[in-house]
Design a protein around this motif. Structure first.
Motif, short mmCIF file in Angstrom:
data_model
loop_
_atom_site.label_atom_id
_atom_site.label_comp_id
_atom_site.label_asym_id
_atom_site.label_seq_id
_atom_site.Cartn_x
_atom_site.Cartn_y
_atom_site.Cartn_z
N THR A 116 43.35 5.71 30.46
CA THR A 116 43.15 5.90 31.93
C THR A 116 43.15 4.69 32.57
O THR A 116 42.21 3.61 32.10
CB THR A 116 41.90 6.67 32.18
N LEU A 117 43.99 4.47 33.58
CA LEU A 117 43.76 3.16 34.26
C LEU A 117 43.90 3.46 35.89
O LEU A 117 44.69 4.40 36.37
CB LEU A 117 45.21 2.46 33.88
N ASP A 118 42.99 2.87 36.49
CA ASP A 118 42.64 2.84 38.06
C ASP A 118 42.48 4.25 38.47
O ASP A 118 43.21 4.83 39.22
CB ASP A 118 43.86 2.39 38.53
N GLY A 119 41.74 5.00 37.48
CA GLY A 119 41.58 6.64 37.85
C GLY A 119 42.42 7.65 37.41
O GLY A 119 42.20 8.71 37.58
N GLU A 120 43.76 7.12 37.08
CA GLU A 120 44.79 8.01 36.20
C GLU A 120 44.88 7.85 35.04
O GLU A 120 45.11 6.94 34.38
CB GLU A 120 46.08 7.57 37.27
N THR A 121 45.06 9.15 34.31
CA THR A 121 45.20 9.33 32.76
C THR A 121 46.61 9.33 32.49
O THR A 121 47.47 10.16 33.04
CB THR A 121 44.50 10.48 32.35
N TYR A 122 47.25 8.51 31.63
CA TYR A 122 48.55 8.57 31.24
C TYR A 122 48.60 9.22 29.99
O TYR A 122 47.72 8.82 29.02
CB TYR A 122 49.32 7.15 31.32
N HIS A 123 49.66 9.67 29.54
CA HIS A 123 49.98 10.38 28.34
C HIS A 123 51.07 10.05 27.79
O HIS A 123 52.34 9.76 28.31
CB HIS A 123 50.28 12.03 28.58
N THR A 201 49.80 -2.10 34.03
CA THR A 201 50.07 -1.27 32.77
C THR A 201 49.65 -2.05 31.46
O THR A 201 49.63 -3.25 31.57
CB THR A 201 51.56 -1.06 32.74
N PRO A 202 49.30 -1.71 30.52
CA PRO A 202 49.05 -2.10 29.20
C PRO A 202 50.39 -2.64 28.90
O PRO A 202 51.45 -2.20 28.58
CB PRO A 202 48.63 -1.20 28.32
N VAL A 203 50.22 -3.99 28.12
CA VAL A 203 51.19 -4.97 27.50
C VAL A 203 50.65 -5.56 26.13
O VAL A 203 49.64 -6.12 26.04
CB VAL A 203 51.88 -5.83 28.31
N ASN A 204 51.20 -5.44 25.03
CA ASN A 204 50.83 -5.90 23.96
C ASN A 204 52.12 -6.09 22.89
O ASN A 204 52.64 -5.15 22.27
CB ASN A 204 49.90 -5.10 23.21
N LEU A 205 52.85 -6.95 23.06
CA LEU A 205 53.81 -7.39 22.57
C LEU A 205 53.95 -8.16 21.04
O LEU A 205 53.05 -9.23 21.02
CB LEU A 205 54.89 -8.31 23.35
N GLN A 350 48.61 -10.37 17.98
CA GLN A 350 48.48 -9.13 19.08
C GLN A 350 47.20 -9.51 19.58
O GLN A 350 46.15 -10.12 19.36
CB GLN A 350 48.41 -8.16 18.20
N HIS A 351 46.95 -8.52 20.83
CA HIS A 351 45.69 -8.21 21.22
C HIS A 351 45.34 -6.97 20.43
O HIS A 351 46.03 -6.34 19.55
CB HIS A 351 45.82 -7.69 22.74
N PHE A 352 44.13 -6.42 20.55
CA PHE A 352 43.29 -5.43 19.57
C PHE A 352 44.14 -4.23 19.81
O PHE A 352 44.54 -3.84 20.83
CB PHE A 352 42.30 -5.57 19.52
N PRO A 353 44.24 -3.27 18.71
CA PRO A 353 44.62 -2.19 18.74
C PRO A 353 43.69 -1.10 19.63
O PRO A 353 42.35 -1.50 19.89
CB PRO A 353 44.54 -1.46 17.46
N ASP A 354 44.43 -0.35 20.57
CA ASP A 354 43.62 0.65 21.24
C ASP A 354 42.91 0.06 22.23
O ASP A 354 41.64 0.52 22.96
CB ASP A 354 42.65 1.52 20.47
N SER A 355 43.07 -1.38 22.70
CA SER A 355 42.27 -2.08 23.72
C SER A 355 42.40 -1.19 25.08
O SER A 355 41.10 -1.18 25.82
CB SER A 355 42.94 -3.43 24.09
N PRO A 356 43.32 -0.30 25.64
CA PRO A 356 43.24 0.55 26.80
C PRO A 356 41.97 1.32 26.64
O PRO A 356 41.59 1.65 27.94
CB PRO A 356 44.61 1.10 27.20
N ASN A 357 41.60 1.71 25.41
CA ASN A 357 40.48 2.67 25.27
C ASN A 357 39.29 1.85 24.96
O ASN A 357 38.29 2.87 24.58
CB ASN A 357 40.92 3.96 24.58
N GLN A 358 39.21 0.75 24.91
CA GLN A 358 38.16 0.21 24.23
C GLN A 358 37.47 -0.96 25.15
O GLN A 358 37.94 -2.07 25.21
CB GLN A 358 38.43 -0.71 22.81
N PRO A 359 36.76 -0.75 25.94
CA PRO A 359 36.19 -1.53 27.13
C PRO A 359 35.71 -3.18 26.58
O PRO A 359 35.62 -3.93 27.32
CB PRO A 359 35.30 -0.96 27.97
N ASN A 360 35.01 -3.01 25.24
CA ASN A 360 34.76 -4.30 25.01
C ASN A 360 35.71 -5.26 23.91
O ASN A 360 35.37 -6.42 23.65
CB ASN A 360 33.50 -4.10 23.88
#
Length: 392
Positions: A116-123, A201-205, A350-360
């Motif tokens: 979820t980003l800016d109130g919208e859930t993306y699948h 958008t999330p980016v992690n290359l 990388q940045h950490f896995p699942d960061s869009p769902n891990q606020p810490n």
């Protein structure tokens, strides 16, 4: 000390050429065609010391990388294939090892294929059990990138670009991506990642080469000695998604702060090792004081018999160490030998896995007014002899 030579080179104008005229030290050839008829090009890049890298524009894949051992013998140290057909085969796609590929939009896993980003859930497509792995069903590893060869004062290489449309694989925003591979005369492969988006958008290359410093097609990497500059890691659940905890490595099989054979603790009874069937974990990197935004040492691998040394430096906060747990001999590489269990290792910055769902966790959200920028350097050297320090 690892010094990314491309940083100085970035300040200069790279000399790029058309595909019909290659700079010295770069050769282009055909690697076959995709089912839709598009040609796949292969670029052979050689530095002044004889290190040779081959890259294809399909997936930005590094298909081979030849480096010397302590006697000067050249061997190919990355897993891969000699034809595009092998990368497109059903066997390869079912195994899904991502040999040598550029990974995006999001390297590693996103839980349950949504955020979820800016109130919208993306699948997103779920292609790893319940989760999304490495960008979805058709990630950057399966895209045909535009390539421009270049030469600079520090080396020679390729600039790869790809524009991902808004909504591709469920991600918001039109993402313009530029990645440069520079093979330097300091025996470094410097990778520079940049991206811009039209919507948040999330980016992690990352880059997903598998290394075996004995040579690809050789026996397992369990005797490679690994150092990871990390005092913490992110534990996972049974689907390999981080729990959110940042755990101390002390007293665990995940403490690689001192060089340790990869297989030394693999057999220990440990829930984390059982979940991943070995190592497939994100390490929280310790940064070198005073380095600022420059890449700092993340990992070092030494193969005692050949004397080959691989060092990894990065600006990223994390490193995924994967011990080739799912290689099972079903894929046969360039040497004509099967890639068996644990016959390659990956060190994905990388940045950490699942960061869009891990606020810490450190944020991976790129906004339209910002530029994503990440740098990683792989440095190749040798030890003078077994059990001696590596030579610069």
């Amino acid at each position: 000390m690892i010094g990314p030579a491309f940083l100085q080179a970035q300040a200069q104008t790279m000399s790029t050429t058309s595909s019909s005229a290659m700079p010295p030290g770069i050769e282009r050839s055909s690697f076959g065609r995709l089912p839709d008829g598009r040609e796949v090009d292969c670029y052979r890049i050689t530095n002044d010391n004889g290190i040779e890298m081959r890259v294809i524009n399909y997936g930005g894949i590094i298909v081979s990388l030849k480096t010397p051992d302590r006697t000067g013998r050249m061997d190919d140290i990355v897993l891969g294939f000699d034809s595009i057909g092998d990368y497109l085969s059903d066997t390869y796609r079912q195994a899904n090892p991502y040999f040598g590929a550029l990974i995006g939009r999001y390297g590693n896993r996103i839980a349950n294929g949504r955020f979820t980003l800016d109130g919208e859930t993306y699948h997103l497509p779920t292609n790893d059990g319940p989760n999304t792995l490495h960008g979805g069903d058709v990630g950057f590893n399966q895209r045909l990138w535009h390539v421009e060869p270049f030469s600079s004062a520090e080396g020679r290489g390729l600039v790869l670009t790809y524009t991902s449309p808004d909504g591709e694989q469920g991600f918001p925003g039109r993402l313009s991506t530029r990645v440069s591979y520079t093979l330097t005369d300091d025996n470094e492969l410097a990778i520079d990642y940049r991206a811009r988006t039209t919507r948040a958008t999330p980016v992690n290359l990352t880059q997903h080469s598998y290394f075996n410093l004995k040579g690809e097609g050789s026996t397992s990497v369990l005797d490679h000695e690994l150092m990871i500059n990390a005092s913490a890691y992110t534990p996972i659940d049974e689907t390999l998604i981080p729990t959110g905890e940042i755990a101390d490595v002390s007293g665990t099989p995940f403490d690689f702060r001192q060089p340790t054979a990869i297989g030394a603790r693999m057999g220990q009874k440990n829930t984390q090792l059982a979940y991943a069937k070995g190592y497939d974990h994100n390490f929280v990197l310790s940064k070198t004081p005073g380095q600022g935004d420059l890449p700092t040492l993340a990992a070092r691998v030494i193969e005692p018999r050949s004397g080959r040394v691989l060092e990894v430096a990065t600006t990223e906060p994390g490193l995924q160490f994967y011990s080739g747990n799912f290689l099972d001999g079903s894929l046969t590489g360039k040497s004509g030998r099967p890639y068996t269990h644990r016959s390659g290792l990956a060190l994905e910055t990388q940045h950490f896995p699942d960061s869009p769902n891990q606020p810490n966790f450190p944020s991976t959200i790129l906004k339209p007014d910002k530029t994503y920028h990440s740098q990683t350097v792989y440095r190749f050297s040798t030890t003078a002899s077994e059990n001696q320090p590596h030579a610069d």
